[in-house]
Design an enzyme around this catalytic site. Structure first.
Site, PDB file in Angstrom:
ATOM      1  N   HIS A  93     -90.752 -51.842   3.461  1.00  0.00           N
ATOM      2  CA  HIS A  93     -90.497 -53.262   3.674  1.00  0.00           C
ATOM      3  C   HIS A  93     -91.787 -54.019   3.990  1.00  0.00           C
ATOM      4  O   HIS A  93     -92.745 -53.441   4.517  1.00  0.00           O
ATOM      5  CB  HIS A  93     -89.450 -53.453   4.779  1.00  0.00           C
ATOM      6  CG  HIS A  93     -88.083 -53.000   4.359  1.00  0.00           C
ATOM      7  ND1 HIS A  93     -86.952 -53.233   5.112  1.00  0.00           N
ATOM      8  CD2 HIS A  93     -87.674 -52.345   3.236  1.00  0.00           C
ATOM      9  CE1 HIS A  93     -85.903 -52.739   4.469  1.00  0.00           C
ATOM     10  NE2 HIS A  93     -86.322 -52.188   3.342  1.00  0.00           N
ATOM     11  N   GLU A  95     -92.532 -56.219   6.251  1.00  0.00           N
ATOM     12  CA  GLU A  95     -92.920 -56.255   7.670  1.00  0.00           C
ATOM     13  C   GLU A  95     -93.622 -54.965   8.062  1.00  0.00           C
ATOM     14  O   GLU A  95     -94.636 -54.969   8.763  1.00  0.00           O
ATOM     15  CB  GLU A  95     -91.673 -56.440   8.553  1.00  0.00           C
ATOM     16  CG  GLU A  95     -90.876 -57.705   8.277  1.00  0.00           C
ATOM     17  CD  GLU A  95     -89.811 -57.525   7.194  1.00  0.00           C
ATOM     18  OE1 GLU A  95     -90.039 -56.752   6.227  1.00  0.00           O
ATOM     19  OE2 GLU A  95     -88.766 -58.185   7.299  1.00  0.00           O
ATOM     20  N   CYS A 119     -84.745 -56.828   8.663  1.00  0.00           N
ATOM     21  CA  CYS A 119     -83.629 -55.898   8.849  1.00  0.00           C
ATOM     22  C   CYS A 119     -83.776 -55.140  10.177  1.00  0.00           C
ATOM     23  O   CYS A 119     -84.787 -55.303  10.882  1.00  0.00           O
ATOM     24  CB  CYS A 119     -83.569 -54.911   7.683  1.00  0.00           C
ATOM     25  SG  CYS A 119     -84.880 -53.679   7.745  1.00  0.00           S
ATOM     26  N   CYS A 122     -86.962 -52.966  10.455  1.00  0.00           N
ATOM     27  CA  CYS A 122     -88.161 -53.791  10.683  1.00  0.00           C
ATOM     28  C   CYS A 122     -88.151 -54.346  12.104  1.00  0.00           C
ATOM     29  O   CYS A 122     -89.204 -54.431  12.742  1.00  0.00           O
ATOM     30  CB  CYS A 122     -88.246 -54.906   9.658  1.00  0.00           C
ATOM     31  SG  CYS A 122     -88.615 -54.286   8.022  1.00  0.00           S
TER      32      CYS A 122
HETATM   33  O1  LIG Z   1     -86.545 -56.538   6.350  1.00  0.00           O
HETATM   34  C1  LIG Z   1     -86.609 -56.424   5.106  1.00  0.00           C
HETATM   35  C2  LIG Z   1     -85.477 -56.264   4.317  1.00  0.00           C
HETATM   36  C3  LIG Z   1     -85.620 -56.052   2.979  1.00  0.00           C
HETATM   37  N1  LIG Z   1     -86.842 -56.008   2.425  1.00  0.00           N
HETATM   38  C4  LIG Z   1     -86.986 -55.733   0.994  1.00  0.00           C
HETATM   39  C5  LIG Z   1     -86.739 -54.293   0.635  1.00  0.00           C
HETATM   40  C6  LIG Z   1     -86.176 -54.362  -0.745  1.00  0.00           C
HETATM   41  O2  LIG Z   1     -87.224 -54.378  -1.694  1.00  0.00           O
HETATM   42  C7  LIG Z   1     -85.453 -55.692  -0.744  1.00  0.00           C
HETATM   43  C8  LIG Z   1     -83.975 -55.521  -0.451  1.00  0.00           C
HETATM   44  O3  LIG Z   1     -83.374 -56.341  -1.306  1.00  0.00           O
HETATM   45  P1  LIG Z   1     -81.764 -56.503  -1.387  1.00  0.00           P
HETATM   46  O4  LIG Z   1     -81.607 -57.014  -2.775  1.00  0.00           O
HETATM   47  O5  LIG Z   1     -81.416 -57.485  -0.333  1.00  0.00           O
HETATM   48  O6  LIG Z   1     -81.189 -55.151  -1.172  1.00  0.00           O
HETATM   49  O7  LIG Z   1     -86.045 -56.496   0.265  1.00  0.00           O
HETATM   50  C9  LIG Z   1     -87.969 -56.199   3.187  1.00  0.00           C
HETATM   51  O8  LIG Z   1     -89.112 -56.182   2.686  1.00  0.00           O
HETATM   52  N2  LIG Z   1     -87.818 -56.422   4.521  1.00  0.00           N
HETATM   53 ZN   LIG Z   2     -86.780 -54.348   6.835  1.00  0.00          ZN
END
Ligand SMILES: O=c1ccn([C@H]2C[C@H](O)[C@@H](COP(=O)(O)O)O2)c(=O)[nH]1
Ligand SMILES: [Zn+2]
Length: 184
Positions: A93, A95, A119, A122
Site C-alpha cells: 500500500h 502508506e 485501511c 496502514c
Molecule cells: O490503505 C490503502 C488501501 C488500499 N490501497 C491500494 C492497494 C490496492 O492497490 C488498491 C485496492 O483497491 P480496491 O480496488 O479498493 O481493492 O488500493 C492502498 O494503497 N492503501
Molecule cells: Zn492500506
C-alpha cells in the site's frame, strides 16, 4: 501642480502594480503542494482500479517520505495479478511504501497526505510510526470492516484524520516550455 499633488497622482497610478521585489502571487500553499505530491506519486501506480499516493511531511514542512501502491521490489508488475481478488495478497500500500521510503528515522509528529482513507493495516503502521495527523481526499468504502477498524484504531491512538480541503480543484503542470503551472 505643486509637488504634493504630483506625488499623490503618482502613487495612485502605481498602486495596482506590486513593487519589483514583491513575491509572486498564486504560488501553491504548503497543503496543496503536499497533497499534489501524493497525487503525482499515485500516477506511478500500475493498479488498473485504484491508484493511491502518499506523502509524509515533518513538523518543519519537509517531505520525508513518498509512496504509491505497487508490487514489492522484484515482483514483476507484469506477472503478479492486478485483479480484485488476488492483488490484495501482493500489493504494498501507498502508506506503507511512504513509511518504508522515509529518509529520516523518526516520524513522530509527522503528517500524512494520502489520496484515500487508509485501511486497517496502514492504520497500524501509521500509529506505530508516530504519525499524528492524516489528510485524505476520500473514503472509498467507509462501511467496510477494514475501514471501520482503521478509524477505531486511529481514534483510540489519538491520530487525527481529516478530509483534505483546498480552495482549488485542479493543478495542471506543463512538461514542456513555457512550463506553466495552472491552479484553478
Ligand atoms: O490503505 C490503502 C488501501 C488500499 N490501497 C491500494 C492497494 C490496492 O492497490 C488498491 C485496492 O483497491 P480496491 O480496488 O479498493 O481493492 O488500493 C492502498 O494503497 N492503501
Ligand atoms: Zn492500506
Amino acid at each position: 501642480m505643486d509637488i504634493n499633488t504630483l506625488t499623490a497622482e503618482m502613487s495612485l497610478e502605481e498602486s495596482p502594480r506590486p513593487p519589483k521585489s514583491a513575491k509572486r502571487e498564486g504560488y501553491l500553499k504548503w497543503e496543496d503542494y503536499f497533497m499534489g505530491t501524493a497525487l503525482l506519486a499515485a500516477k506511478r501506480s500500475k493498479d488498473p482500479n485504484c491508484q493511491v499516493g502518499a506523502c509524509i511531511v515533518n513538523r518543519e514542512n519537509r517531505i520525508v517520505g513518498i509512496g504509491y501502491n505497487g508490487m514489492p521490489n522484484g515482483c514483476s508488475d507484469d506477472t503478479f495479478p492486478w485483479d480484485k481478488n488476488n492483488k490484495q495478497f501482493y500489493v504494498c500500500h501507498a502508506e506503507m511504501n511512504a513509511i518504508l521510503n522515509r529518509n529520516i528515522i523518526d516520524l513522530k509528529g509527522c503528517t500524512l497526505y494520502v489520496s484515500r482513507f487508509p485501511c486497517n493495516e496502514c492504520a497500524k503502521m501509521i500509529i506505530q510510526s508516530g504519525i499524528t495527523k492524516v489528510y485524505y481526499i476520500y473514503d472509498k468504502s467507509p462501511n467496510k470492516d477494514v475501514y471501520i477498524a482503521s478509524k477505531k484504531m486511529l481514534e483510540e491512538a489519538y491520530v487525527q484524520f481529516e478530509v483534505f480541503k483546498s480552495e482549488h480543484k485542479t493543478i495542471v503542470i506543463d512538461l514542456t516550455p513555457p512550463l506553466n503551472i495552472n491552479v484553478s
